[in-house]
Write an enzyme that holds these catalytic residues in place. Structure first.
Site, PDB file in Angstrom:
ATOM      1  CG  HIS A   1      85.705 -14.153  16.475  1.00 25.15           C
ATOM      2  ND1 HIS A   1      86.547 -13.532  17.169  1.00 25.15           N
ATOM      3  CD2 HIS A   1      84.488 -12.995  15.965  1.00 25.15           C
ATOM      4  CE1 HIS A   1      86.212 -12.959  17.187  1.00 25.15           C
ATOM      5  NE2 HIS A   1      85.315 -11.728  16.113  1.00 25.15           N
TER       6      HIS A   1
ATOM      7  CB  CYS B   1      52.386 -41.215  13.141  1.00 30.81           C
ATOM      8  SG  CYS B   1      53.937 -41.768  14.214  1.00 30.81           S
TER       9      CYS B   1
ATOM     10  CG  ASN C   1      50.546 -38.649  15.056  1.00 30.91           C
ATOM     11  OD1 ASN C   1      51.467 -38.938  15.870  1.00 30.91           O
ATOM     12  ND2 ASN C   1      50.349 -37.877  15.096  1.00 30.91           N
ATOM     13  N   GLY C   2      52.058 -40.262  18.342  1.00 28.73           N
ATOM     14  CA  GLY C   2      51.893 -39.807  19.720  1.00 28.73           C
ATOM     15  C   GLY C   2      53.336 -40.605  19.907  1.00 28.73           C
TER      16      GLY C   2
ATOM     17  CD  GLU D   1      64.130 -20.443   6.893  1.00 26.47           C
ATOM     18  OE1 GLU D   1      64.429 -20.294   8.121  1.00 26.47           O
ATOM     19  OE2 GLU D   1      63.100 -21.295   6.476  1.00 26.47           O
TER      20      GLU D   1
ATOM     21  CE  LYS E   1      55.053 -27.727   6.486  1.00 29.08           C
ATOM     22  NZ  LYS E   1      55.840 -26.844   5.580  1.00 29.08           N
TER      23      LYS E   1
ATOM     24  CE  LYS F   1      62.742 -23.941   4.136  1.00 29.57           C
ATOM     25  NZ  LYS F   1      63.500 -23.675   5.732  1.00 29.57           N
TER      26      LYS F   1
ATOM     27  CD  GLU G   1      63.783 -28.483   6.065  1.00 28.64           C
ATOM     28  OE1 GLU G   1      62.757 -28.651   6.702  1.00 28.64           O
ATOM     29  OE2 GLU G   1      63.800 -27.042   5.750  1.00 28.64           O
TER      30      GLU G   1
ATOM     31  NE  ARG H   1      50.629 -36.413   9.720  1.00 29.43           N
ATOM     32  CZ  ARG H   1      50.734 -35.026  10.301  1.00 29.43           C
ATOM     33  NH1 ARG H   1      49.931 -33.686  10.219  1.00 29.43           N
ATOM     34  NH2 ARG H   1      50.397 -35.049  12.193  1.00 29.43           N
TER      35      ARG H   1
ATOM     36  CD1 TRP I   1      59.131 -39.514  10.234  1.00 30.89           C
ATOM     37  CD2 TRP I   1      59.128 -39.294  12.433  1.00 30.89           C
ATOM     38  NE1 TRP I   1      60.435 -38.803  10.359  1.00 30.89           N
ATOM     39  CE2 TRP I   1      60.237 -38.723  11.538  1.00 30.89           C
ATOM     40  CE3 TRP I   1      59.160 -39.002  13.559  1.00 30.89           C
ATOM     41  CZ2 TRP I   1      61.524 -37.739  12.351  1.00 30.89           C
ATOM     42  CZ3 TRP I   1      60.024 -39.079  14.689  1.00 30.89           C
ATOM     43  CH2 TRP I   1      61.050 -37.546  13.935  1.00 30.89           C
TER      44      TRP I   1
END
Ligand code: AGP
Length: 599
Positions: free
Chosen positions: A494, A2, A96-97, A471, A594, A475, A478, A28, A70
């Site tokens: 394996h 948020c 926010n939270g 990584e 974010k 990317k 995402e 965000r 969010w």
């Protein structure tokens, strides 16, 4: 996560100021938005799902608060969007939270909620105390002392037009302009109005009426604000000619690494200027992080163990704190976080401190919560990273880990001083080597064309390149929503080798090194033998590798321990162009935030 933005001041365009602030917080991540503006007892509230349109209003107001939501508790609906109000709309709040004890408070005070959110409890409980005769300020303090969980709150009393902000666990920053005050979840959204800010601490209570006063939720004592001046300008938080923040930040990496190195090397040796942490006091290191920061931690493990000979564990922060971890005075906790606000990492850091550990952090945001709660802090100087997908944060974190390794090598005398000097000479060359890799963008775009039509991909690497495989895969998934998995190349046989066919492209990091190069060539041949397609990242001039694979992107030669800083670059560019071809929302990928400020 948020976003909160608030304004009280001389301008009569408060609503549009707040809407513009919310648009700067879009990165965000959010799924709905809203604002409330006030003028001489009149209130205008608007709440919608979806993206903020290029909306502007002619509703004049000097006081407004806004929010990008969010969803954590409650569906994505306009009713659940913020602001939330008391029944009589006297108290209006954005949050926010997460408030964790909502049902107990509803039961205890016989409150009636109209939404599915936890946030609605805030104006309801404050108004309840005001009905009992408490002032707006004291009712708010009394309510905050009842909340369990994390919150950053901005709220307004409709009649008195007082503005209050409270911080507990989630970020909120006070901006101080000319005859105006602003509130924001982060710095970039404030920069076009002011560069004078106060980083609010947990329990801080800001009351803005005709004047401003700062105290604590559990005290009347006034606090003299520590006003900081931000060196970033508004442009540095804008795209500066690039189509997306992500592409801008990929191309900023040479300068971000130079800035991160600035001031941390003296007479050819690393000089981290730690104030409280004495590296020689510790026998082992536990690295905490999430996502990309966890990946840079894996590179750090490789560097520190192989060069400084100190044992390192790398933990998902979210797992660490619930594992009853073994922490002692010989353990140094190293928390890595770009935003410095990731709730999982902050909670893990607090748990480690509770068990007596010392904490060193690597952060990109000055005075962020993780930075402030650490015993010592190493700031990467990447500048604001707006794109949700971390790029320059990763390479500047690895840069800082490399400097820390060099410092530990010196302390442990695991290599000669000359070797350490050579390490420093080599890392100083990295920015110009990255500039050479960035010039490969055109070739990488061709590969993106092929990859953009696939639904899955395997990323493979060995040794220090295994975290780069992870990584690179992160990317891709995402920003392009293609399912991509990173794997140690040797692990192929394996299990994952069962996936290999012409529809499963394999991106293999096969830069030359004495340890595992021949082995990874064998892994590539195992893939080719089963009809798989291989895109390789190889060392410039390695024609042997070129013969074996379908496509190759070269990176310049450098010492083994620095190759991750080069091999990740083509993978960042590749994921960007695949996402572009798939018309994805590159800077604000679906469902992502974010800064993940909830656990
Ligand atoms: C990486 O591209 C993602 N944005 C995400 O995994 C991120 O690295 C993670 O949420 C940790 O964020 P932090 O570095 O701000 O703590």
């Amino acid at each position: 996560m948020c976003g909160i933005f608030g304004y009280k001041g001389i301008s009569s365009d408060a609503t549009n100021i707040v809407l513009n602030g919310l648009k700067k917080l879009e990165y965000r991540g959010y799924d709905s938005w809203g604002f409330a503006s006030f003028q001489e007892g009149k209130i205008k509230i608007k709440k919608e799902i979806g993206r903020i349109p290029n909306y502007s209003t002619d509703f004049t107001s000097h006081l407004s608060i806004g929010h990008t939501r969010w969803a954590t508790h409650g569906q994505v609906t306009a009713n659940n969007a913020h602001p939330h109000t008391s029944k009589d709309k006297k108290v209006v709040a954005v949050h926010n939270g997460i408030i964790e004890n909502v049902s107990e408070l509803v039961e205890k005070y016989k409150l009636e909620k109209e939404t599915e959110t936890d946030s609605e409890i805030i104006p309801l409980l404050i108004n309840h105390f005001m009905d009992e005769g408490y002032s707006f300020v004291n009712a708010t303090k009394k309510a905050c002392l009842q909340f369990n969980g994390s919150y950053a709150i901005a709220l307004i009393n409709k009649d008195s037009e007082e503005l209050i902000a409270v911080k507990m666990g989630s970020p909120i920053i006070l901006g101080i302009g000319e005859n105006e005050f602003l509130l924001s979840s982060d710095i970039p959204a404030l920069l076009e109005h002011t560069n004078k800010v106060v980083y609010l601490e947990d329990k801080d209570f800001v009351h803005i009426n005709k004047h401003i006063s700062i105290s604590k939720i559990d005290s009347e004592t006034k606090i003299i604000p520590d006003i900081k001046t931000i060196s970033w300008n508004a442009d540095s938080a804008e795209k500066e000619g690039y189509d997306h923040f992500m592409l801008k930040e990929i191309f900023q990496q040479p300068s971000s690494i130079r800035k991160t190195l600035d001031g941390l090397v003296e007479n050819g040796f690393p000089s981290l200027n730690l104030k409280k942490i004495h590296l020689e006091d510790f026998k082992r290191i536990t690295i905490l992080g999430c996502g990309t920061s966890w990946h840079s931690g894996l590179v750090g493990k490789f560097l520190i163990e192989s060069l400084a000979r100190i044992p390192v564990d790398v933990e998902y922060a979210s797992e660490f704190r619930y594992r009853n971890p073994i922490i002692d005075k010989d353990t140094l906790i190293l928390a890595i976080s770009q935003s410095g606000e990731t709730a999982d990492t902050l909670a893990a850091l607090r748990e480690a401190k509770r068990r007596g550990a010392s904490v060193l952090s690597i952060c990109n945001v000055v005075e962020s919560s993780i930075a402030r709660e650490s015993d010592d802090i190493l700031y990467t100087r990447a500048g604001p990273e707006i794109g949700v997908a971390s790029t320059k944060a990763f390479t500047t974190q690895v840069t800082m880990l490399y400097l820390l390794t060099a410092q530990l090598v010196l302390k442990n005398k695991s290599l000669s001083e000359n070797k350490v000097k050579e390490m420093i000479v080599d890392i100083k060359k990295i920015p110009e080597l990255i500039e050479l890799v960035l010039k490969e963008e055109k070739n990488i775009k061709v590969l993106a064309n092929k990859l953009s039509k696939k639904n899955n991909a395997l990323y493979l690497g060995r040794g220090i390149q295994f975290p780069i495989a992870l990584e690179g895969a992160l990317k891709l998934k995402e920003v392009s929503y293609i399912h991509a998995e990173g794997y140690p190349a040797a692990e192929m046989k394996h299990g994952p080798i069962a996936l290999i066919d012409k529809n499963m492209p394999c991106v293999v990091i096969a830069t030359k090194d004495i340890l595992t190069y021949d082995k990874i060539l064998s892994n590539i041949q195992e893939i080719k033998a089963r009809g798989g397609e291989v895109i390789a990242i190889g060392t410039k001039g390695d024609f042997k590798l070129k013969e074996l694979v379908d496509d190759i992107i070269y990176v310049p030669e450098t010492r083994y321990s620095l190759t991750p800083l080069l091999s990740i670059i083509p993978l960042q560019i590749l994921s960007y162009h695949v996402a572009l071809l798939r018309s994805c929302d590159i800077d604000k990928p679906r469902n992502l935030a974010k800064s993940v400020t909830v656990e």
